[in-house]
Design an enzyme around this catalytic site. Structure first.
Site, short mmCIF file in Angstrom:
data_model
loop_
_atom_site.label_atom_id
_atom_site.label_comp_id
_atom_site.label_asym_id
_atom_site.label_seq_id
_atom_site.Cartn_x
_atom_site.Cartn_y
_atom_site.Cartn_z
N TYR A 1 0.73 -1.19 0.07
CA TYR A 1 -0.16 0.03 -0.15
C TYR A 1 0.82 1.43 -0.17
CZ TYR A 1 -4.16 -2.75 0.70
OH TYR A 1 -5.35 -3.42 0.72
N TYR B 1 0.54 -5.65 -11.26
CA TYR B 1 1.23 -7.05 -11.18
C TYR B 1 1.26 -7.63 -12.50
CZ TYR B 1 0.48 -6.31 -6.14
OH TYR B 1 0.50 -5.83 -4.70
#
Length: 173
Positions: A98, A143
């Site tokens: 995060y 990702y």
């Protein structure tokens, strides 16, 4: 932005860990979830007691991303039985990456991800895996660019809401 420094998080960092955990979670998900579900998650999953337990687990690792003395993001990794799902000895889970919204697009997530890969290589695991909310398209794109591929789905409970996470992995060897 100053150079991004990665620092391992310890028990003395609990207050900063809880603050960055809550702030980044709210910034990332409050707009897409009910206030009640968000509050329940913050009170249960990001409580001081829960984070203290996670910090004490020898199979979980936390790292801060710092710009100067300011925490701008964090990373949580799990190995062995600390993994939320697979719990295989030859894998490492990225449970959380995060970053403060104000720091999006500044390479902070990339630096945290590179730390995860370094830890995975040090641990000599075969692959890294993670779960990412199906509606978090920004994270999914990140990702994908890192070479992760979807291999399954699982349920993530946010308060009373059951959400679908896409499970992704990347082979290291």
């Amino acid at each position: 932005m100053d150079t991004i420094i990665i620092k391992e998080v310890g028990p003395a960092d609990l207050e900063s860990l809880q603050q960055i955990s809550r702030q980044t979670f709210i910034e990332t998900f409050a707009g897409s979830n009910t206030e009640a579900d968000m509050e329940q998650y913050l009170q249960q999953d990001l409580s001081a007691a829960r984070l203290t337990g996670e910090l004490a687990d020898p199979h979980s690792f936390f790292y801060f991303a710092l710009s100067g003395d300011t925490v701008i993001g964090y990373l949580k990794l799990n190995t062995g039985k600390a993994q939320t799902e697979l719990q295989q000895e030859h894998s490492l889970e990225i449970e959380r990456i995060y970053v403060l919204q104000a720091c999006y697009g500044k390479g902070v997530g990339q630096v945290l991800y590179e730390k995860a890969v370094a830890v995975a290589r040090d641990q000599k695991v075969a692959y890294i895996w993670l779960g990412v909310w199906e509606h978090n398209l920004r994270a999914i794109r990140f990702y994908d660019k890192q070479g992760f591929v979807a291999f399954d789905k699982h349920i993530f409970r946010l308060g009373k809401d059951e959400q679908t996470d896409i499970m992704m992995k990347k082979m290291l060897s």
